[in-house]
Motif scaffolding. Structure first.
Motif, PDB file in Angstrom:
ATOM      1  N   SER A 109      12.182  -0.416  -2.775  1.00  9.91           N
ATOM      2  CA  SER A 109      12.649   0.668  -3.637  1.00  9.91           C
ATOM      3  C   SER A 109      13.790   0.177  -4.529  1.00  9.91           C
ATOM      4  CB  SER A 109      13.112   1.856  -2.787  1.00  9.91           C
ATOM      5  OG  SER A 109      13.608   2.890  -3.598  1.00  9.91           O
ATOM      6  N   PHE A 110      14.762  -0.522  -3.946  1.00  6.58           N
ATOM      7  CA  PHE A 110      15.872  -1.071  -4.728  1.00  6.58           C
ATOM      8  C   PHE A 110      15.367  -2.149  -5.692  1.00  6.58           C
ATOM      9  CE2 PHE A 110      18.554   0.897  -1.493  1.00  6.58           C
ATOM     10  CZ  PHE A 110      19.667   1.289  -2.230  1.00  6.58           C
ATOM     11  N   ALA A 111      14.394  -2.950  -5.257  1.00  3.26           N
ATOM     12  CA  ALA A 111      13.849  -4.016  -6.102  1.00  3.26           C
ATOM     13  C   ALA A 111      13.167  -3.430  -7.336  1.00  3.26           C
ATOM     14  CB  ALA A 111      12.873  -4.878  -5.304  1.00  3.26           C
ATOM     15  N   GLN A 112      12.369  -2.383  -7.141  1.00  3.12           N
ATOM     16  CA  GLN A 112      11.693  -1.743  -8.274  1.00  3.12           C
ATOM     17  C   GLN A 112      12.697  -1.115  -9.231  1.00  3.12           C
ATOM     18  OE1 GLN A 112       8.663   0.983  -6.970  1.00  3.12           O
ATOM     19  NE2 GLN A 112       7.563  -0.551  -5.801  1.00  3.12           N
ATOM     20  N   LYS A 113      13.710  -0.474  -8.666  1.00  4.23           N
ATOM     21  CA  LYS A 113      14.704   0.205  -9.497  1.00  4.23           C
ATOM     22  C   LYS A 113      15.511  -0.784 -10.327  1.00  4.23           C
ATOM     23  CE  LYS A 113      18.189   2.242  -7.415  1.00  4.23           C
ATOM     24  NZ  LYS A 113      18.976   3.207  -6.646  1.00  4.23           N
ATOM     25  N   ASN A 114      15.767  -1.982  -9.784  1.00  2.00           N
ATOM     26  CA  ASN A 114      16.621  -2.962 -10.466  1.00  2.00           C
ATOM     27  C   ASN A 114      15.853  -4.151 -11.033  1.00  2.00           C
ATOM     28  OD1 ASN A 114      19.385  -1.807  -9.969  1.00  2.00           O
ATOM     29  ND2 ASN A 114      18.664  -1.929  -7.867  1.00  2.00           N
ATOM     30  N   ASN A 115      14.498  -4.026 -11.036  1.00  5.39           N
ATOM     31  CA  ASN A 115      13.659  -4.984 -11.766  1.00  5.39           C
ATOM     32  C   ASN A 115      13.757  -6.419 -11.248  1.00  5.39           C
ATOM     33  OD1 ASN A 115      11.737  -5.544 -13.745  1.00  5.39           O
ATOM     34  ND2 ASN A 115      13.283  -6.146 -15.235  1.00  5.39           N
ATOM     35  N   TYR A 129       0.815  -1.214   0.000  1.00  5.03           N
ATOM     36  CA  TYR A 129       0.000   0.000   0.000  1.00  5.03           C
ATOM     37  C   TYR A 129       0.852   1.269   0.000  1.00  5.03           C
ATOM     38  CZ  TYR A 129      -3.688  -3.299   1.114  1.00  5.03           C
ATOM     39  OH  TYR A 129      -4.566  -4.350   1.057  1.00  5.03           O
ATOM     40  N   ILE A 130       2.158   1.088  -0.193  1.00  3.98           N
ATOM     41  CA  ILE A 130       3.054   2.238  -0.244  1.00  3.98           C
ATOM     42  C   ILE A 130       3.402   2.508  -1.699  1.00  3.98           C
ATOM     43  CG2 ILE A 130       5.202   3.232   0.596  1.00  3.98           C
ATOM     44  CD1 ILE A 130       3.242   2.485   2.813  1.00  3.98           C
ATOM     45  N   SER A 131       3.114   3.708  -2.178  1.00  2.00           N
ATOM     46  CA  SER A 131       3.313   4.037  -3.591  1.00  2.00           C
ATOM     47  C   SER A 131       4.771   4.362  -3.889  1.00  2.00           C
ATOM     48  CB  SER A 131       2.433   5.225  -3.965  1.00  2.00           C
ATOM     49  OG  SER A 131       2.859   6.381  -3.267  1.00  2.00           O
ATOM     50  N   ALA A 132       5.112   4.368  -5.189  1.00  2.00           N
ATOM     51  CA  ALA A 132       6.482   4.679  -5.626  1.00  2.00           C
ATOM     52  C   ALA A 132       6.934   6.081  -5.188  1.00  2.00           C
ATOM     53  CB  ALA A 132       6.595   4.533  -7.137  1.00  2.00           C
ATOM     54  N   PRO A 133       6.094   7.133  -5.283  1.00  2.00           N
ATOM     55  CA  PRO A 133       6.536   8.449  -4.790  1.00  2.00           C
ATOM     56  C   PRO A 133       6.864   8.438  -3.299  1.00  2.00           C
ATOM     57  CG  PRO A 133       4.640   8.698  -6.223  1.00  2.00           C
ATOM     58  CD  PRO A 133       4.796   7.231  -5.990  1.00  2.00           C
ATOM     59  N   SER A 150       0.181   7.628   1.291  1.00  2.00           N
ATOM     60  CA  SER A 150      -0.189   6.570   0.341  1.00  2.00           C
ATOM     61  C   SER A 150      -1.686   6.306   0.370  1.00  2.00           C
ATOM     62  CB  SER A 150       0.576   5.284   0.660  1.00  2.00           C
ATOM     63  OG  SER A 150       1.912   5.386   0.268  1.00  2.00           O
ATOM     64  N   PHE A 151      -2.229   6.187   1.567  1.00  2.00           N
ATOM     65  CA  PHE A 151      -3.667   5.931   1.677  1.00  2.00           C
ATOM     66  C   PHE A 151      -4.476   7.136   1.208  1.00  2.00           C
ATOM     67  CE2 PHE A 151      -2.399   2.386   4.363  1.00  2.00           C
ATOM     68  CZ  PHE A 151      -3.327   1.423   3.988  1.00  2.00           C
ATOM     69  N   THR A 152      -3.978   8.341   1.492  1.00  2.00           N
ATOM     70  CA  THR A 152      -4.669   9.545   1.020  1.00  2.00           C
ATOM     71  C   THR A 152      -4.698   9.584  -0.495  1.00  2.00           C
ATOM     72  OG1 THR A 152      -3.937  10.760   2.988  1.00  2.00           O
ATOM     73  CG2 THR A 152      -4.689  12.059   1.101  1.00  2.00           C
ATOM     74  N   GLU A 153      -3.536   9.267  -1.114  1.00  2.00           N
ATOM     75  CA  GLU A 153      -3.464   9.249  -2.579  1.00  2.00           C
ATOM     76  C   GLU A 153      -4.446   8.224  -3.148  1.00  2.00           C
ATOM     77  OE1 GLU A 153      -0.230   8.341  -6.135  1.00  2.00           O
ATOM     78  OE2 GLU A 153       0.109   7.606  -4.104  1.00  2.00           O
ATOM     79  N   MET A 154      -4.499   7.050  -2.502  1.00  2.00           N
ATOM     80  CA  MET A 154      -5.383   5.988  -2.987  1.00  2.00           C
ATOM     81  C   MET A 154      -6.848   6.414  -2.890  1.00  2.00           C
ATOM     82  SD  MET A 154      -5.337   1.980  -1.887  1.00  2.00           S
ATOM     83  CE  MET A 154      -5.732   2.304  -0.173  1.00  2.00           C
ATOM     84  N   ILE A 155      -7.207   7.064  -1.783  1.00  2.00           N
ATOM     85  CA  ILE A 155      -8.590   7.517  -1.605  1.00  2.00           C
ATOM     86  C   ILE A 155      -8.941   8.603  -2.621  1.00  2.00           C
ATOM     87  CG2 ILE A 155     -10.145   8.745  -0.035  1.00  2.00           C
ATOM     88  CD1 ILE A 155      -8.724   7.237   2.275  1.00  2.00           C
ATOM     89  N   ILE A 156      -7.983   9.531  -2.859  1.00  2.00           N
ATOM     90  CA  ILE A 156      -8.228  10.606  -3.829  1.00  2.00           C
ATOM     91  C   ILE A 156      -8.449  10.015  -5.214  1.00  2.00           C
ATOM     92  CG2 ILE A 156      -7.136  12.529  -5.050  1.00  2.00           C
ATOM     93  CD1 ILE A 156      -5.793  13.274  -2.368  1.00  2.00           C
ATOM     94  N   ASP A 178      16.003  12.249  -9.150  1.00  2.00           N
ATOM     95  CA  ASP A 178      15.599  12.150 -10.554  1.00  2.00           C
ATOM     96  C   ASP A 178      14.130  11.749 -10.675  1.00  2.00           C
ATOM     97  OD1 ASP A 178      16.269   9.682  -9.422  1.00  2.00           O
ATOM     98  OD2 ASP A 178      16.648   8.764 -11.372  1.00  2.00           O
ATOM     99  N   LEU A 179      13.656  10.900  -9.733  1.00  2.00           N
ATOM    100  CA  LEU A 179      12.234  10.542  -9.698  1.00  2.00           C
ATOM    101  C   LEU A 179      11.389  11.773  -9.393  1.00  2.00           C
ATOM    102  CD1 LEU A 179       9.869   8.536  -9.655  1.00  2.00           C
ATOM    103  CD2 LEU A 179      10.421   8.074  -7.251  1.00  2.00           C
ATOM    104  N   ALA A 180      11.863  12.604  -8.469  1.00  2.00           N
ATOM    105  CA  ALA A 180      11.133  13.841  -8.143  1.00  2.00           C
ATOM    106  C   ALA A 180      11.004  14.736  -9.373  1.00  2.00           C
ATOM    107  CB  ALA A 180      11.848  14.588  -7.014  1.00  2.00           C
ATOM    108  N   ALA A 181      12.079  14.819 -10.167  1.00  2.00           N
ATOM    109  CA  ALA A 181      12.032  15.640 -11.384  1.00  2.00           C
ATOM    110  C   ALA A 181      11.013  15.084 -12.383  1.00  2.00           C
ATOM    111  CB  ALA A 181      13.419  15.690 -12.026  1.00  2.00           C
ATOM    112  N   ARG A 182      10.956  13.759 -12.524  1.00  2.00           N
ATOM    113  CA  ARG A 182       9.964  13.130 -13.405  1.00  2.00           C
ATOM    114  C   ARG A 182       8.547  13.407 -12.922  1.00  2.00           C
ATOM    115  NH1 ARG A 182      10.389   7.164 -13.483  1.00  2.00           N
ATOM    116  NH2 ARG A 182       8.524   7.362 -14.749  1.00  2.00           N
ATOM    117  N   LEU A 183       8.353  13.292 -11.616  1.00  2.00           N
ATOM    118  CA  LEU A 183       7.015  13.505 -11.052  1.00  2.00           C
ATOM    119  C   LEU A 183       6.573  14.951 -11.233  1.00  2.00           C
ATOM    120  CD1 LEU A 183       7.291  11.423  -7.741  1.00  2.00           C
ATOM    121  CD2 LEU A 183       6.018  10.821  -9.795  1.00  2.00           C
ATOM    122  N   TRP A 184       7.511  15.880 -11.144  1.00  2.00           N
ATOM    123  CA  TRP A 184       7.174  17.298 -11.347  1.00  2.00           C
ATOM    124  C   TRP A 184       6.588  17.518 -12.729  1.00  2.00           C
ATOM    125  CZ3 TRP A 184       6.415  21.660  -8.813  1.00  2.00           C
ATOM    126  CH2 TRP A 184       6.461  22.860  -9.513  1.00  2.00           C
TER     127      TRP A 184
END
Length: 706
Positions: A271-277, A126-130, A405-411, A366-372
Motif C-alpha cells: 500500500s505504501f509502495a503504490q502510494k509513493n511510486n 491478487y489483492i486489489s487496491a480497494p 479480491s478473488f470475488t472481484e476478479m471472478i465478477i 480519500d481513496l474511498a471517496a474516489r471509489l464512490w
C-alpha cells in the motif's frame, strides 16, 4: 534466490541524510510507549517491548527492499500471543510466560522462512487496491481507537471495535481532564503544523517540551501519566527453552501468527509502495520478516511485525531509506545503555497524540471517496475490507480481503469485454460494429471478439452471444481469441458443444488470432480435432480465405467493398476517432475542435480554409457530420468574416453537394444511406438551431425551384 542486503542504501543520496536521521530518532521515541504497551499485551514485562525495537529492526533494515517500512512490536501478533498464553493457562507477565513467548517467536520465524522458500509473496499480487486501502485504513483506525483511552489517562485498549468502544466509554467516565487537555493540544498542534509546516519535526519539539513540563511541573500530581522507568542495559541473548510448552501447540499457534505477520505487513508495505511510486520484492520482504523474528526470539521478545504507525511517522517526516530504521535501532541502543532515565519523563498524552497524528495521515479515506465516484462496487470492497479489520480483527480482515479480491476478479472476468466485428468499405482492418454506421458485417459471417481468459464463469456468456447472433444466412462463426490466454476444462467442454451444435447446422466455427500456447491447451483439453479439421487458424483473414472469401470482402446489404491500393491515401476518419476515443463525450470534444477552428478564422480571416483546410484526412461521411457541427456556428462565422448569412449558408450547401458527389462516385451503393443520414443530421440541426435550419432549408427549396 538472490538476496540483496541494504538494498535501499545503494547509491545513497546525501541530501536525504538529515531527514532519515531525524525520522529515525522520532520513530525511536514513539516506539517506546507503543512497544512497551504491546509487550505487556503479549504477556511480557514492558521493557521487552523496547528490546524488540533494537536488533529485529536492524535486521529488517538490512534485508528489506522497502525504503520506508519499519519493523517493531505491534498490535496483532502481540494480541494473538497474549490470547494463546491464556488458552495455555499461562499467567501473563509470569516467568513461565517470559520463557514461553520466545519459543512461539522462534517458530513464527521458522514458518516465515518456509513461506520465503515457497515464494508465498506472490499471493499479494491478487489483492486489489480497494482491499489494500480498506485493510490499511482499518488497521490505522483500530490502533487509533486503542490509543484514545491513553489520552484520557487510561490504558491502551485491546480487541476489536465493540470492545474498543466499550473500553473508551468506560475510560471516559473517569477521564483525567488535564491529561485530555494536554493530549488534545498536542494533537491540534501536530495536525496544524502538518498542514502549515509539514517538513518541521514538530514531534521532536513536543517530546522535549513534554520532558521539560514534567521536570518543572507536578503533572503526575495532576493525574497525567508518564512512561515507566526502565532499567539500563541491552537485552541478553539466549536460545529459547523448547521444553517449556508443547511443540505441537506451539507450531499451531505460531502458524496463525506467521500468516498474520506476512499478510498484514505485505499488504501494508505494498500500500505504501503504490502510494509513493516504488516497488518492493515481496519474497525478500518475507525473508526480512523471518530474520527479524529470529533476532526477537534469541533476545526473549514476542513476534515482530511491520508497523503502520511507525512507518506513517517516518513518511510524515520524509524518511527516504532504511537508514531511518538503522538510526532508530542504534539510537534505541544508546537510550538503553545511558538514557533510560529520560523515558520516565515522557508524558503519555503527548506521545499518544504523536502516534494518532501519524496514523490519521496513513488512512486512505480519500481513496474511498474516489471509489464512490468511480465505482460503487470497488467502494463496497474497500468498505468490506475496512469493516472486516475493524469489526472482526486482523486475521479475519485478511481473509475477508482475500475473498473480496478473488470475488472481484471472478465478477470482472465473468463479464468480459466482447463485441462483433465488421469492416469499413475500402479498409482492411476489423473493427467493432458499434463504432459507427460505416462499419459493416461480412455477408454470412459472424466475427466475435472475446477479451478474457475462458473459464467456467464466463464461457456461458460466449456461448449465449454467439447462439443469439445466428441468422438464417449465417455460414460461419469466427472467434477472435486475441484476448484469450487460457482455457479451463469447463470452458473446453462447452466450446466442444458449441462447435458440434454449429456443425450440425452447417455453420463453420473458427478460432483465430490467439497465442500459440492456447493451441497446446486446445490439444490437451481434447479439442485437437478442431486443429486437425482446419478450424483453428492464425488470423481472421486466413479463416475467411479458407471459406473461399477473398478481399475485398462482400458486405451485408449488398454494399460494395472496393479494395484500395496501397498507394491510395486512406482517410483518418476524424469523427469516428473522436467517437471511439471519447464515447459519450464525443459531441463535446468535437465542439471544442470546432471552436478552435473558429478561433483560427478570427486570426486569419480565411473563410475558404475553414471549408478546405480540415477535410484532407476525412472520409466523406465524416466530413458531412463535421460540417453539420460547423453549421451550428453560422452566426458567429458571419460576424467574424463580415459576409452575409445567405452567402455563408450558400457556401455550406455548395460544400455539402461536393461531399454528396464524392460519395456517389466512390460508393454509389451508399448514396441512398447518405440521404437517410442527412435527414437525421438535419433534424438534429433543426432542434438545436432552428433559425439556421430554416435558412438552409430555404436555400435548398430555392435550388430545387431553379
Amino acid at each position: 534466490m538472490k538476496i540483496k542486503l541494504l538494498h535501499t542504501l545503494k547509491n545513497y543520496d546525501r541530501k536525504n541524510l538529515i531527514k532519515d536521521i531525524i525520522a529515525g530518532i522520532i520513530i525511536m521515541a514513539v516506539s517506546i510507549p507503543i512497544s512497551m504497551g504491546y509487550a505487556q499485551i503479549a504477556g511480557l514485562p514492558a521493557v521487552y517491548g523496547i528490546y524488540g525495537s533494537v536488533f529485529p529492526i536492524l535486521a529488517f533494515a538490512l534485508f528489506s527492499t522497502s525504503p520506508q517500512f519499519i519493523f517493531g512490536v505491534d498490535a496483532a501478533p502481540a494480541a494473538l500471543v497474549g490470547s494463546a498464553l491464556l488458552s495455555l493457562n499461562i499467567e501473563l507477565g509470569s516467568d513461565e510466560a517470559i520463557a514461553a513467548v520466545p519459543v512461539m517467536t522462534f517458530f513464527v520465524a521458522v514458518w516465515l522462512l518456509a513461506f520465503y522458500f515457497m515464494k508465498a509473496g506472490k499471493l499479494v499480487n491478487y489483492i486489489s487496491a480497494p482491499v489494500m486501502g480498506g485493510f490499511i485504513t482499518g488497521i490505522c483506525t483500530t490502533i487509533i481507537l486503542m490509543q484514545i483511552p491513553k489520552i484520557m489517562g487510561g490504558s491502551s485498549g485491546t480487541g476489536e471495535f465493540f470492545e474498543l468502544a466499550e473500553h473508551i466509554y468506560e475510560t471516559l467516565k473517569h477521564a483525567n481532564i488535564p491529561s485530555v487537555i494536554m493530549g488534545v493540544i498536542a494533537l491540534v498542534i501536530l495536525l496544524v503544523s502538518k498542514k502549515l509546516i509539514p517538513k518541521f519535526p514538530m514531534a521532536v519539539v513536543l517530546m522535549f517540551a513534554g520532558t521539560i513540563i514534567t521536570l518543572n511541573m507536578p503533572i503526575r500530581d495532576w493525574g497525567i501519566n508518564t512512561l515507566s522507568a526502565v532499567e539500563p542495559g541491552l537485552p541478553k541473548w539466549s536460545i529459547p527453552d523448547f521444553s517449556i510448552i508443547s511443540i505441537q501447540q506451539t507450531i499451531t499457534i505460531s502458524l496463525s501468527v506467521a500468516v498474520v505477520i506476512m499478510a498484514e505487513t505485505l499488504l501494508a508495505e505494498n500500500s505504501f509502495a503504490q502510494k509513493n511510486n516504488y516497488r518492493i520484492n515481496d519474497n525478500q520482504e518475507i525473508l526480512a520478516f523471518s530474520v527479524g523474528n529470529f533476532m526477537a526470539a534469541f533476545t526473549g521478545c514476542c513476534p515482530i511485525n511491520g508497523s503502520v504507525s511507525r512507518t506513517a511517522m517516518g513518511e510524515q517526516y520524509q524518511a527516504k531509506t532504511q537508514l531511518t530504521g538503522i538510526v532508530a535501532g542504534l539510537s534505541m541502543i544508546v537510550l538503553l545503555i545511558c538514557g533510560t532515565g529520560f523515558i520516565g519523563y515522557l508524558p503519555i498524552p503527548i506521545l499518544t497524540a504523536i502516534v494518532i497524528s501519524a496514523l490519521l495521515g496513513a488512512t486512505e479515506f480519500d481513496l474511498a471517496a474516489r471509489l464512490w465516484k468511480l465505482s460503487r462496487t470497488e467502494f463496497l470492497i474497500f468498505v468490506g475490507a475496512f469493516l472486516g479489520v475493524l469489526l472482526l480483527g486482523t486475521i479475519n480482515g485478511v481473509l475477508i480481503g482475500i475473498i473480496l479480491s478473488f470475488t472481484e476478479m471472478i465478477i470482472r472476468t465473468s463479464k468480459p469485454s466482447r463485441c462483433f466485428l465488421g469492416i469499413q468499405p475500402g479498409h482492411r482492418h476489423f473493427r467493432d460494429l458499434k463504432e459507427g454506421n460505416q462499419i459493416h458485417a461480412i455477408e454470412g459471417v459472424i466475427i466475435y471478439r472475446f477479451s478474457s481468459n475462458l473459464f467456467f464463469a464466463n464461457i456461458g456468456v460466449l456461448q449465449r452471444d454467439i447462439e443469439d447472433s445466428i441468422k438464417p444466412d449465417t455460414k460461419a462463426v469466427i472467434l477472435d481469441a486475441s484476448g484469450i490466454g487460457s482455457i479451463d476444462i469447463t470452458a473446453a467442454d462447452r466450446l466442444a458443444m458449441l462447435y458440434k451444435s454449429l456443425k450440425e447446422k452447417g455453420i463453420r466455427f473458427y478460432m483465430t488470432e490467439h497465442i500459440a500456447k492456447v493451441n497446446e491447451q486446445i490439444r490437451t483439453l481434447g479439442l485437437g480435432y478442431m486443429i486437425e479439421e482446419g478450424r483453428v487458424r492464425r488470423t481472421i483473414h486466413i479463416a475467411l480465405k479458407d471459406m473461399g472469401i477473398a478481399r475485398p470482402y462482400p458486405l451485408e446489404g449488398g454494399i460494395e467493398n472496393e479494395e484500395r491500393s496501397a498507394s491510395r491515401k486512406r482517410a483518418d476518419n476524424k469523427v469516428q476517432e473522436f467517437v471511439w476515443a471519447f464515447g459519450a463525450e464525443s459531441e463535446e470534444q468535437i465542439e471544442k475542435q470546432i471552436v478552435l477552428q473558429i478561433q483560427q478564422l478570427k486570426k486569419t480571416g480565411d473563410i475558404e480554409k475553414l471549408f478546405h483546410g480540415s477535410w484532407s484526412h476525412m472520409d466523406a461521411f465524416d466530413e458531412d457530420e463535421w460540417l453539420e457541427h460547423l453549421e451550428e456556428h453560422l452566426k458567429e462565422i458571419v460576424n467574424i468574416s463580415g459576409k452575409d448569412e445567405k452567402s455563408i449558408a450558400t457556401r455550406f450547401e455548395e460544400h455539402r453537394k461536393e461531399i454528396h458527389e464524392r460519395i456517389k462516385n466512390e460508393h454509389p451503393e451508399m448514396a441512398e444511406r447518405f440521404k437517410k443520414r442527412r435527414h437525421i443530421l438535419d433534424e438534429h440541426l433543426r432542434q438545436r438551431h432552428p433559425e439556421v435550419f430554416n435558412l438552409i432549408e430555404h436555400l435548398r427549396e430555392s435550388d430545387d425551384s431553379n
